[in-house]
Scaffold this motif. Sequence first.
Motif, PDB file in Angstrom:
ATOM      1  N   ASP A  30       0.526  -1.317   0.440  1.00 55.66           N
ATOM      2  CA  ASP A  30      -0.423   0.095   0.079  1.00 55.66           C
ATOM      3  C   ASP A  30       0.551   0.726   0.200  1.00 55.66           C
ATOM      4  O   ASP A  30       0.341   2.322  -0.720  1.00 55.66           O
ATOM      5  CB  ASP A  30      -0.842   0.253   1.506  1.00 55.66           C
ATOM      6  CG  ASP A  30      -2.168  -1.299   1.349  1.00 55.66           C
ATOM      7  OD1 ASP A  30      -2.302  -1.898  -0.256  1.00 55.66           O
ATOM      8  OD2 ASP A  30      -3.212  -1.175   2.174  1.00 55.66           O
ATOM      9  N   MET A  31       2.381   1.365   0.398  1.00 54.78           N
ATOM     10  CA  MET A  31       2.966   2.655   0.665  1.00 54.78           C
ATOM     11  C   MET A  31       2.705   2.735  -0.590  1.00 54.78           C
ATOM     12  O   MET A  31       4.502   3.506  -0.757  1.00 54.78           O
ATOM     13  CB  MET A  31       4.163   1.884   1.674  1.00 54.78           C
ATOM     14  CG  MET A  31       4.263   2.637   3.006  1.00 54.78           C
ATOM     15  SD  MET A  31       4.847   1.655   4.704  1.00 54.78           S
ATOM     16  CE  MET A  31       5.967   3.332   4.340  1.00 54.78           C
ATOM     17  N   LEU A  32       3.201   1.573  -1.710  1.00 54.57           N
ATOM     18  CA  LEU A  32       4.127   1.978  -2.601  1.00 54.57           C
ATOM     19  C   LEU A  32       3.562   2.366  -3.918  1.00 54.57           C
ATOM     20  O   LEU A  32       4.288   2.422  -5.165  1.00 54.57           O
ATOM     21  CB  LEU A  32       4.939   0.771  -3.498  1.00 54.57           C
ATOM     22  CG  LEU A  32       5.822   0.387  -1.735  1.00 54.57           C
ATOM     23  CD1 LEU A  32       6.479  -1.175  -2.490  1.00 54.57           C
ATOM     24  CD2 LEU A  32       7.412   1.281  -1.898  1.00 54.57           C
ATOM     25  N   LEU A  33       1.718   1.587  -3.536  1.00 56.86           N
ATOM     26  CA  LEU A  33       0.790   2.563  -4.748  1.00 56.86           C
ATOM     27  C   LEU A  33       0.163   3.822  -5.199  1.00 56.86           C
ATOM     28  O   LEU A  33       0.186   4.886  -3.246  1.00 56.86           O
ATOM     29  CB  LEU A  33      -0.577   1.622  -4.224  1.00 56.86           C
ATOM     30  CG  LEU A  33       0.152   0.204  -4.536  1.00 56.86           C
ATOM     31  CD1 LEU A  33      -1.335  -0.591  -4.305  1.00 56.86           C
ATOM     32  CD2 LEU A  33       0.224  -0.543  -6.127  1.00 56.86           C
ATOM     33  N   ASP A  34      -0.204   4.243  -6.168  1.00 54.00           N
ATOM     34  CA  ASP A  34      -0.586   5.076  -6.435  1.00 54.00           C
ATOM     35  C   ASP A  34      -2.182   5.001  -6.827  1.00 54.00           C
ATOM     36  O   ASP A  34      -2.083   4.469  -7.704  1.00 54.00           O
ATOM     37  CB  ASP A  34      -0.299   6.316  -7.043  1.00 54.00           C
ATOM     38  CG  ASP A  34       0.594   7.526  -6.488  1.00 54.00           C
ATOM     39  OD1 ASP A  34       0.868   7.482  -4.964  1.00 54.00           O
ATOM     40  OD2 ASP A  34       1.141   7.814  -6.732  1.00 54.00           O
ATOM     41  N   GLY A  35      -3.092   4.888  -5.821  1.00 57.33           N
ATOM     42  CA  GLY A  35      -4.660   3.735  -6.935  1.00 57.33           C
ATOM     43  C   GLY A  35      -4.235   2.451  -6.957  1.00 57.33           C
ATOM     44  O   GLY A  35      -3.687   1.548  -5.635  1.00 57.33           O
ATOM     45  N   ARG A  36      -4.469   2.061  -8.366  1.00 55.30           N
ATOM     46  CA  ARG A  36      -4.260   0.250  -8.134  1.00 55.30           C
ATOM     47  C   ARG A  36      -2.838   0.653  -9.218  1.00 55.30           C
ATOM     48  O   ARG A  36      -2.138  -0.966  -9.232  1.00 55.30           O
ATOM     49  CB  ARG A  36      -5.131   0.028  -9.267  1.00 55.30           C
ATOM     50  CG  ARG A  36      -7.074   0.203  -8.106  1.00 55.30           C
ATOM     51  CD  ARG A  36      -7.355  -0.400  -9.753  1.00 55.30           C
ATOM     52  NE  ARG A  36      -7.138  -1.967  -8.883  1.00 55.30           N
ATOM     53  CZ  ARG A  36      -8.460  -2.675  -8.299  1.00 55.30           C
ATOM     54  NH1 ARG A  36      -8.540  -2.267  -7.379  1.00 55.30           N
ATOM     55  NH2 ARG A  36      -8.429  -3.657  -8.779  1.00 55.30           N
ATOM     56  N   GLU A  37      -1.925   1.182  -9.100  1.00 54.07           N
ATOM     57  CA  GLU A  37      -0.517   1.511  -9.484  1.00 54.07           C
ATOM     58  C   GLU A  37       0.832   1.627  -9.107  1.00 54.07           C
ATOM     59  O   GLU A  37       0.164   2.416  -8.243  1.00 54.07           O
ATOM     60  CB  GLU A  37      -0.793   2.348 -11.102  1.00 54.07           C
ATOM     61  CG  GLU A  37      -1.644   1.741 -12.567  1.00 54.07           C
ATOM     62  CD  GLU A  37      -1.188   0.747 -13.178  1.00 54.07           C
ATOM     63  OE1 GLU A  37      -0.314   0.324 -12.666  1.00 54.07           O
ATOM     64  OE2 GLU A  37      -2.523   0.036 -13.491  1.00 54.07           O
TER      65      GLU A  37
END
Length: 363
Positions: A30-37
Amino acid sequence: MSVTDNKVKSILAKMSIEEKVAQLQSVPLDMLLDGRELSEEKVEKFLRHGIGEIMRIGGCGVGLSPREAARIANKVQRFLVEKTRLGIPAIIHEECLAGLLAPTATVFPQVIALASTWNPELVSRVALAIRQQVLCIGSRQCLSPVLDLCRDPRWGRCEETYGEDPYLVAAIGLAYVTGLQGEDLRRGVVATTKHFAGHGFPEGGRNIAQVHLGLREFMEQHLHTFEVAIRVGKALSVMPAYHEIDGVPCHANKWLLTDVLRSQWGFEGIVVSDYFAVQQLHTIHRVAKSCAEAFKTALEAGVDVVFPGMECFDEIVQAVKEGVISESLLDRAVEGVLKLKEALGLFENPYVDEARVPEVLDN
């Protein structure tokens, strides 16, 4: 010295302090995402020195489909392999108590129900099915099985256990471990036995409360289930419990994590913290004065990788540079992490074949 030992020591000799500390940390997807990317900015920020483990790509908060999870897993590994200095891939872990905790994965009967079958062969087949689904999305470690003995029915997590009997729990737990890891770890998934130990007998039935047990009962019954999984099943990961035993938190208990686990039982895997448990040595147990001291205390006891995030990374690095935390202490833990990654075959092939990932796992 084996080829693996030579390879690991060669990598270790090249590592900076920052790279060593990073191998003992983890990052939730989750800490590496923007939305689903994946966010390039976030990936660069958190993974630039590498990372020990990535938490729950299949079971992350945005609910990725199996194909999306596999694609993200490959992107993360590609960044680590191609864009960090040493190219060390990560271990990706998932929750797998009664099946892979991810969209469309098979949900098996709750753990207490599996134990009620009294059928280790059946449980081994369940674990094999879980292994196949976990591998499908690129993950290589499960935070299971739970080998606690449920000795107080007031405790709210009895359904996570295989029951109260040491023999039954040991037999069913062993079947799960062997089904998950398999005979060849390069095609297997690391089993994480938890919660080490006595977690199912807390004071007043309150989760993570103090555990009051005599040494003989503790070792002959509550440690027995773990000893079987490690000595016989060769389980390669252990997660300590949150609570204290005789006033000593399990994550700070050198007797438990080093003297018994490694010296007596010959454990060859890695010890991973329960979520936030190392930080709690400072914030709850008050046996450490700071986050960095909590990390040192856990490392000295025998913990290798800290879950769930990169708490006080800069402070830990500075403490090592100042000699407050011994670099040799880091080396012991990092060597174990690298050996496990090598045993999993991650250095040769950290990727999953996206073309073979189905739209739905449970079909």
